[in-house]
Scaffold this motif. Structure first.
Motif, PDB file in Angstrom:
ATOM      1  N   TYR C  30       0.839  -1.209   0.000  1.00 27.22           N
ATOM      2  CA  TYR C  30       0.000   0.000   0.000  1.00 27.22           C
ATOM      3  C   TYR C  30       0.871   1.255   0.000  1.00 27.22           C
ATOM      4  O   TYR C  30       0.702   2.163  -0.813  1.00 27.22           O
ATOM      5  N   MET C  31       1.845   1.296   0.944  1.00 31.73           N
ATOM      6  CA  MET C  31       2.774   2.424   1.010  1.00 31.73           C
ATOM      7  C   MET C  31       3.517   2.561  -0.324  1.00 31.73           C
ATOM      8  O   MET C  31       3.696   3.653  -0.849  1.00 31.73           O
ATOM      9  N   PHE C  32       3.926   1.423  -0.856  1.00 32.99           N
ATOM     10  CA  PHE C  32       4.660   1.384  -2.107  1.00 32.99           C
ATOM     11  C   PHE C  32       3.833   2.007  -3.232  1.00 32.99           C
ATOM     12  O   PHE C  32       4.320   2.811  -4.029  1.00 32.99           O
ATOM     13  N   GLN C  33       2.554   1.618  -3.271  1.00 34.63           N
ATOM     14  CA  GLN C  33       1.659   2.139  -4.307  1.00 34.63           C
ATOM     15  C   GLN C  33       1.564   3.660  -4.227  1.00 34.63           C
ATOM     16  O   GLN C  33       1.609   4.355  -5.237  1.00 34.63           O
ATOM     17  N   ILE C  34       1.454   4.168  -2.998  1.00 35.25           N
ATOM     18  CA  ILE C  34       1.336   5.616  -2.835  1.00 35.25           C
ATOM     19  C   ILE C  34       2.616   6.305  -3.291  1.00 35.25           C
ATOM     20  O   ILE C  34       2.574   7.337  -3.961  1.00 35.25           O
ATOM     21  N   VAL C  35       3.759   5.716  -2.963  1.00 29.99           N
ATOM     22  CA  VAL C  35       5.033   6.309  -3.385  1.00 29.99           C
ATOM     23  C   VAL C  35       5.111   6.338  -4.911  1.00 29.99           C
ATOM     24  O   VAL C  35       5.466   7.357  -5.510  1.00 29.99           O
ATOM     25  N   ILE C  36       4.719   5.227  -5.543  1.00 28.21           N
ATOM     26  CA  ILE C  36       4.802   5.162  -7.009  1.00 28.21           C
ATOM     27  C   ILE C  36       3.902   6.218  -7.648  1.00 28.21           C
ATOM     28  O   ILE C  36       4.334   6.984  -8.512  1.00 28.21           O
ATOM     29  N   THR C  37       2.642   6.296  -7.194  1.00 24.85           N
ATOM     30  CA  THR C  37       1.744   7.278  -7.818  1.00 24.85           C
ATOM     31  C   THR C  37       2.197   8.698  -7.511  1.00 24.85           C
ATOM     32  O   THR C  37       2.069   9.583  -8.338  1.00 24.85           O
ATOM     33  N   SER C  38       2.754   8.913  -6.311  1.00 23.38           N
ATOM     34  CA  SER C  38       3.225  10.257  -5.983  1.00 23.38           C
ATOM     35  C   SER C  38       4.377  10.663  -6.893  1.00 23.38           C
ATOM     36  O   SER C  38       4.427  11.793  -7.385  1.00 23.38           O
ATOM     37  N   LEU C  39       5.308   9.748  -7.147  1.00 27.54           N
ATOM     38  CA  LEU C  39       6.413  10.040  -8.057  1.00 27.54           C
ATOM     39  C   LEU C  39       5.882  10.376  -9.442  1.00 27.54           C
ATOM     40  O   LEU C  39       6.340  11.302 -10.107  1.00 27.54           O
ATOM     41  N   LEU C  40       4.884   9.609  -9.838  1.00 28.66           N
ATOM     42  CA  LEU C  40       4.287   9.802 -11.156  1.00 28.66           C
ATOM     43  C   LEU C  40       3.654  11.193 -11.245  1.00 28.66           C
ATOM     44  O   LEU C  40       3.851  11.936 -12.209  1.00 28.66           O
ATOM     45  N   PHE C  41       2.888  11.556 -10.208  1.00 29.84           N
ATOM     46  CA  PHE C  41       2.262  12.872 -10.207  1.00 29.84           C
ATOM     47  C   PHE C  41       3.329  13.960 -10.106  1.00 29.84           C
ATOM     48  O   PHE C  41       3.133  15.068 -10.612  1.00 29.84           O
ATOM     49  N   ALA C  42       4.451  13.637  -9.464  1.00 32.06           N
ATOM     50  CA  ALA C  42       5.525  14.620  -9.358  1.00 32.06           C
ATOM     51  C   ALA C  42       6.071  14.972 -10.741  1.00 32.06           C
ATOM     52  O   ALA C  42       6.406  16.119 -11.007  1.00 32.06           O
ATOM     53  N   ILE C  43       6.115  13.983 -11.640  1.00 34.90           N
ATOM     54  CA  ILE C  43       6.577  14.254 -13.010  1.00 34.90           C
ATOM     55  C   ILE C  43       5.640  15.261 -13.672  1.00 34.90           C
ATOM     56  O   ILE C  43       6.069  16.278 -14.216  1.00 34.90           O
ATOM     57  N   ALA C  44       4.343  14.961 -13.592  1.00 34.94           N
ATOM     58  CA  ALA C  44       3.364  15.827 -14.254  1.00 34.94           C
ATOM     59  C   ALA C  44       3.325  17.204 -13.600  1.00 34.94           C
ATOM     60  O   ALA C  44       3.217  18.226 -14.288  1.00 34.94           O
ATOM     61  N   THR C  45       3.413  17.242 -12.273  1.00 31.73           N
ATOM     62  CA  THR C  45       3.370  18.534 -11.582  1.00 31.73           C
ATOM     63  C   THR C  45       4.601  19.369 -11.925  1.00 31.73           C
ATOM     64  O   THR C  45       4.506  20.581 -12.107  1.00 31.73           O
ATOM     65  N   SER C  46       5.765  18.714 -12.031  1.00 29.01           N
ATOM     66  CA  SER C  46       6.980  19.447 -12.386  1.00 29.01           C
ATOM     67  C   SER C  46       6.837  20.090 -13.754  1.00 29.01           C
ATOM     68  O   SER C  46       7.278  21.224 -13.965  1.00 29.01           O
ATOM     69  N   SER C  47       6.207  19.362 -14.681  1.00 31.84           N
ATOM     70  CA  SER C  47       6.075  19.946 -16.017  1.00 31.84           C
ATOM     71  C   SER C  47       5.061  21.083 -16.011  1.00 31.84           C
ATOM     72  O   SER C  47       5.200  22.062 -16.730  1.00 31.84           O
ATOM     73  N   MET C  48       4.036  20.980 -15.150  1.00 28.83           N
ATOM     74  CA  MET C  48       3.088  22.085 -15.022  1.00 28.83           C
ATOM     75  C   MET C  48       3.809  23.311 -14.461  1.00 28.83           C
ATOM     76  O   MET C  48       3.514  24.453 -14.822  1.00 28.83           O
ATOM     77  N   ASN C  49       4.773  23.036 -13.603  1.00 27.70           N
ATOM     78  CA  ASN C  49       5.570  24.100 -13.018  1.00 27.70           C
ATOM     79  C   ASN C  49       6.264  24.928 -14.100  1.00 27.70           C
ATOM     80  O   ASN C  49       6.398  26.135 -13.978  1.00 27.70           O
ATOM     81  N   LEU C  50       6.702  24.260 -15.166  1.00 27.46           N
ATOM     82  CA  LEU C  50       7.415  24.961 -16.234  1.00 27.46           C
ATOM     83  C   LEU C  50       6.508  26.004 -16.881  1.00 27.46           C
ATOM     84  O   LEU C  50       6.883  27.160 -17.024  1.00 27.46           O
ATOM     85  N   ILE C  51       5.287  25.583 -17.232  1.00 27.23           N
ATOM     86  CA  ILE C  51       4.406  26.507 -17.952  1.00 27.23           C
ATOM     87  C   ILE C  51       3.761  27.511 -16.990  1.00 27.23           C
ATOM     88  O   ILE C  51       3.637  28.689 -17.307  1.00 27.23           O
ATOM     89  N   LEU C  52       3.394  27.059 -15.806  1.00 31.49           N
ATOM     90  CA  LEU C  52       2.713  27.957 -14.869  1.00 31.49           C
ATOM     91  C   LEU C  52       3.708  28.706 -13.985  1.00 31.49           C
ATOM     92  O   LEU C  52       3.679  29.927 -13.889  1.00 31.49           O
ATOM     93  N   GLY C  53       4.600  27.959 -13.343  1.00 33.30           N
ATOM     94  CA  GLY C  53       5.494  28.572 -12.373  1.00 33.30           C
ATOM     95  C   GLY C  53       6.550  29.449 -13.030  1.00 33.30           C
ATOM     96  O   GLY C  53       6.787  30.572 -12.594  1.00 33.30           O
TER      97      GLY C  53
END
Lengths: 287, 423, 332
Positions: C30-53
């Protein structure tokens, strides 16, 4: 032809609701520059307050509507005070996030208090009226007429009263208004009061023909937001026209072309308008 | 102001810490943990709650009867629920959590979109779980996942009975205003092909989003302009009620068929204040009280009203049944952990005594429970005698045998074999 | 600006090693799953950071590009293509769609840009819902195989159906993303992004082609978002319209703002903290979302720069403390 008239009426009915909800939002966005994404959820809360007075306390329809207006108005004032005012001076995107927080809060609150089950306000005007071969429920006619009256009253208020003109003054030039001694905080509260009260009216008009549910405000809120941008932020005629425009395009596009892609027409039209006129139909300067 | 700021910090930090260290309420020892993940907030929250309520009642009854005895040990049942608001990511997280933290080997979910990703992880070695899928979507059966059990009958069952009924009435033109969504799309497709095959005609197909919209006059006006003999409508109950009301107000005089998600008794209650005359000519799945003998169903209905303040729905009944079957199968298989053995034991415990399991579950074929589907019409302000459809019996002899195997509650029985299921 | 104080370097090194050996000590799947999805969302959020931030353009279609990536990978792998071909293709498709959208959207600014992109996002969502032949409609596309195994000498093929393999895949892509973004942001080109964010008229007057610059930032952001979406599809094994819905955009937005906008670690911190907080709050059941809504408001009022902004303040205090110590030393 009958079908066309029927769709036209449907479009106008929905346009009326869109117009008054967007009107409240455009005041807040244009005057205070607050992207209040939670406006649709205030509308939802207004519906529940009216429901509470009618069903739990047995008040009449019109009394409940008035009470709902006043109460929701104060809810709006409180929201401005604790959610948005502390954010003055921060980038608008932060206020946007705060608005998302507020809408999550309001929706969950309704879910906790009233539960997820749909609820219904008894229809005060259930009569059916037939005219020109089209069928209308009396309550729907009331929505159309009521919206028109409300729009005229708001217009008179903004143009003819001192309080109304102070609001407009702040909208045009915040610093200038402050210099002339206008209390900007007081204007903020007042604007939120009016904006929320109109949302309560819209909700009270519509809830007898529809079903109340905690999630009902989300879609309307987003549409109102889009209308405000389409009309030009802060523009009262823009919000009204944008509202009717969206209602009609949905009814006609949905009825004639494709119901699945109904929203695609509405949003596509908006994109088109904004790429021709990047600040909205009645927008003044660059946003 | 400063004080308030600090106070709120302490409050939030405290609450977060509470979440971190909140003790596991259920003793691990002799408990069978049942998991549920589904929509408990958002537009489909009521549907999720209805499912949970059925499970809750089933577990109460299992425990009140002393739990189950496996290998000489006595086990009680417990339920753990998490909200996934129909987000596949959240559903998978919840499933992982239920399996690895709460030790649940039986996980219920009521939405196809979240069931599909959960079926990707329910066979992983060391974290297998039995996917208890409350969905009438036939796609689940096509995936041939051995660790899955689908609870309600496939919706195609009702398609068959509606077509049969419409042909008997001599109708030709059908208009569809069905909800958008995986489930609605499936219904539309299935009904359209069945109706055209039977010689009928679809004059209008105007789907609408029953979850986000409340005004359907645009779709209805367009559909009614084609003068249909009857309409196929439906989605969540409350909005389906609005569609009925709005269509009648627009002057539609014909009959309605509702998809199986919409419930007659719920609509009567919420939309029409129990005035059944406003629902004349509406056919849908039968109300719960006509699904079993009065003396067994009445106490259940009263209990739903008392405990949850709501009339019973088929979600209550079917989930209740599924959990009782699981309990019986565990005793039979002699294990509370080996899900393969438990699933294999299910056909041996069916059919169960109607006093324990209200609905006539007859068998488990592949991943789908076998139980009849029942439809009912409202006419002259009254519920009429329901029609019970047997969909898995091909020959007349099979049909007669199946009819005699369930309690006779005075319903009309019909045999409408369903392609891909009837053998 | 480019050299970091020693304690920050130590922290980063520690985090890197901790991340590398995570599968050895993660408590449960369960913890592992959360870490994996969080890393995945971190990729997408980082790219949003480029255009927005960094570029200051509030693209509310970002979740839609994530969804486009997910759908392209789902459709292609279902049709028999290798995941490793489908993944870059999904990025290119999203970039192409983004270019088309940009032609309209970059005519507008500020709130108007946000709304135009929001509308495009909604349109893409509706297409995913209704174009049943291609997208599977509301059912979506399900029963996807996990990423094609990579043949590897000596060890045999690496399979991606297990959590550790998925974890390293996502971790590698995240590190690559951060590396690329770091290079972009601290290049001359990155400075033009920030020039546009800070004052578009001025940037224009200085001879920066603002339209082209914004378009490049948009293209990079969309490409990465789609890659994240593509990996999401293969990890979950099923894609439905919820992967392309506006809620995805809002989630990324919340991660980004609460994590700390216009900072590379902020996006990652946000994508980790929020889902984990949400999981901790599960015990509140019906009151969870009520609390979360209030929490959002409270945090944004008191941490307008996000969590990372808060950390930075602490960091500056440490630096100040160290400097005062050294100066005291030298005095002594």
């Amino acid at each position: 032809m009958e079908l066309f008239l029927q769709q036209l009426f449907n479009g106008i009915m929905f346009g009326s609701t869109y117009a008054i909800v967007a009107l409240g939002l455009t005041l807040v966005m244009g005057i205070l520059h607050i992207p209040n994404f939670a406006h649709g959820h205030l509308y939802m809360l207004g519906g529940y307050i009216t429901y509470f007075f009618i069903t739990n306390l047995g008040f009449g329809y019109w009394y409940s509507l008035l009470l709902s207006m006043v109460i929701l108005g104060f809810v709006g004032v409180v929201m401005e005070r604790i959610v948005f005012r502390p954010l003055t001076g921060q980038p608008p995107i932060n206020a946007f996030i705060a608005a998302i927080g507020a809408l999550i809060f309001l929706e969950s609150l309704a879910l906790v208090i009233w539960g997820p089950q749909g609820m219904r306000i008894p229809n005060p005007h259930p009569q059916i009226i037939k005219m020109f071969g089209i069928t209308m429920e009396a309550q729907r006619l009331l929505v159309v007429g009521g919206a028109a009256v409300l729009i005229v009253l708001l217009h008179l208020f903004l143009k003819k009263t001192t309080t109304g003109t102070t609001i407009e003054a702040v909208a045009q030039n915040r610093e200038g208004a402050m210099l002339t001694g206008i209390n900007v905080n007081r204007v903020s509260s007042m604007t939120f009061f009016i904006s929320s009260a109109t949302a309560a009216v819209a909700a009270s008009f519509l809830s007898p023909i529809f079903i109340l549910s905690p999630a009902m405000g989300a879609v309307l809120g987003m549409k109102a937001f889009i209308i405000v941008i389409l009309g030009g932020m802060g523009s009262v005629p823009g919000a009204i026209l944008g509202g009717y425009f969206l209602g009609l395009i949905e009814a006609l596009g949905g009825g004639y072309i494709s119901a699945e892609y109904k929203d695609v027409f509405a949003f596509g039209a908006l994109i088109l308008v904004l790429s021709i006129k990047p600040t909205g139909l009645f927008g003044k300067q660059e946003g | 102001m400063k004080k308030l700021k600090h106070l709120s910090f302490i409050l939030i930090a405290g609450l977060l810490a509470l979440g971190l260290f909140s003790p596991n309420v259920y003793a691990k020892g002799h408990t069978v943990m049942i998991g549920f993940t589904g929509p408990l907030s958002g537009p489909a929250a009521q549907y999720g709650r209805d499912n949970v309520n059925g499970l809750e009642m089933g577990i109460q009854d299992i425990n009140a009867a002393g739990g189950i005895t496996v290998g000489g040990k006595n086990y009680k049942f417990a339920l753990k629920t998490y909200d996934d608001h129909i987000d596949p990511t959240a559903a998978v997280n919840n499933a992982r959590r239920l399996r690895s933290r709460d030790g649940a080997r039986f996980i219920f979910n009521p939405v196809f979109n979240t069931i599909a990703p959960m079926m990707q992880i329910n066979q992983q070695k060391g974290s297998e779980f039995l996917m208890m899928a409350y969905t009438s979507a036939p796609e689940v059966d096509a995936m041939k996942n051995p660790n899955t059990i689908a609870i309600p009958p496939p919706f195609s069952v009702y398609v068959g009975s509606y077509v049969k009924y419409a042909l008997e009435k001599g109708w030709k033109k059908c208009a569809m205003v069905v909800t958008l969504g995986a489930y609605g799309d499936g219904w539309r497709k299935e009904f359209e092909s069945a109706w055209i095959k039977a010689g009928g005609e679809i004059v209008a197909d105007q789907p609408a989003n029953y979850y986000t919209e409340t005004d359907f006059s645009a779709q209805l006006s367009a559909a009614l302009a084609k003068k249909p003999d009857f309409m196929l409508i439906g989605g969540p109950s409350a909005t389906t009620g609005l569609v009925i009301e709005q269509a009648r107000n627009l002057g539609f005089k014909g009959e309605f068929f509702m998809v199986d998600q919409a419930k007659l008794n719920y609509i009567a209650e919420v939309n029409f204040n129990n005035d059944l005359t406003k629902m004349n000519g509406v056919t849908g799945t039968a109300r719960p009280r006509d699904l079993a003998e009065e003396e067994v169903i009445e106490p259940f209905l009263k209990r739903c009203l008392k405990d949850y303040g709501r009339s019973a729905t088929s979600e209550n009944l079917l989930n209740y049944g599924a959990i009782r079957i699981l309990a019986a199968a565990m005793e039979k298989a002699g294990t509370v952990e080996d899900i393969t053995a438990i699933k294999a034991a299910i056909p041996e415990v069916l059919p169960m005594d109607a006093k324990i399991n209200l609905l006539p579950f007859i068998d488990l074929w592949g991943s789908r429970f076998i139980l009849p589907g029942t439809i009912q019409k409202i006419e002259n302000g009254q519920y009429t005698v329901p029609t019970t459809t047997f969909w898995w019996t091909k020959s007349d002899a099979d049909f007669k045998k199946a009819v005699s195997s369930i309690p006779d509650i005075g319903n009309t029985n019909v045999n409408v074999p369903l392609e891909g299921y009837a053998k | 600006m480019f050299t970091k104080p020693i304690h920050t370097k130590l922290l980063l090194g520690f985090l890197f090693i901790a991340a590398l050996f995570l599968p050895l000590y993660v408590p449960d799947s369960y913890m592992f799953q959360i870490v994996i999805t969080s890393l995945l969302f971190a990729i997408a959020t980082s790219s949003m950071n480029l255009i927005l931030g960094y570029t200051g353009q509030a693209s509310l279609a970002h979740g839609a590009f994530f969804g486009v990536g997910a759908y392209v990978v789902a459709i292609m792998t279902k049709a028999g293509w290798s995941f490793w071909i489908a993944l870059p293709v999904s990025g290119l498709v999203a970039t192409g769609i983004g270019f088309f959208i940009g032609l309209f959207a970059f005519r507008t600014r500020g709130h108007f840009f946000a709304i135009v992109t929001l509308c495009f996002g909604v349109i893409l969502f509706q297409v995913a819902e209704n174009w049943i032949e291609v997208t599977g409609g509301q059912n979506g596309i399900f029963g996807l195989d996990s990423a094609t195994p990579i043949p590897f000498p000596f060890f045999g093929p690496i399979e991606f159906s297990s959590q550790p393999a998925q974890y390293y895949l996502v971790l590698a892509v995240l590190l690559l993303t951060l590396f690329v973004l770091h290079r972009v942001v601290y290049s001359i080109f990155g400075l033009t992004f920030m020039a546009i964010r800070n004052n578009e008229e001025l940037a224009d007057a200085l001879g920066i082609n603002t339209f082209a610059t914004k378009m490049v930032s948009f293209a990079i952001a969309n490409f990465i978002a789609a890659i994240a979406g593509g990996i999401y599809a293969t990890i979950l094994g099923a894609v439905s319209p919820s992967a392309i819905s506006i809620m995805i955009t809002f989630n990324f937005l919340i991660f980004l703002i609460l994590g700390g906008m216009a900072t590379l670690p902020g996006a990652v911190i946000g994508a980790f903290m929020i889902p984990i907080i949400m999981e901790f709050l599960q015990f509140m059941e019906n009151y969870r979302m009520l609390f979360f809504g209030a929490l959002l408001v409270v945090v944004i009022i008191w941490f307008p720069m996000g969590f990372f902004g808060g950390l930075k303040t602490i960091n500056q205090k440490i630096i100040a403390w160290r400097q005062s110590n050294t100066s005291e030393d030298s005095n002594a």
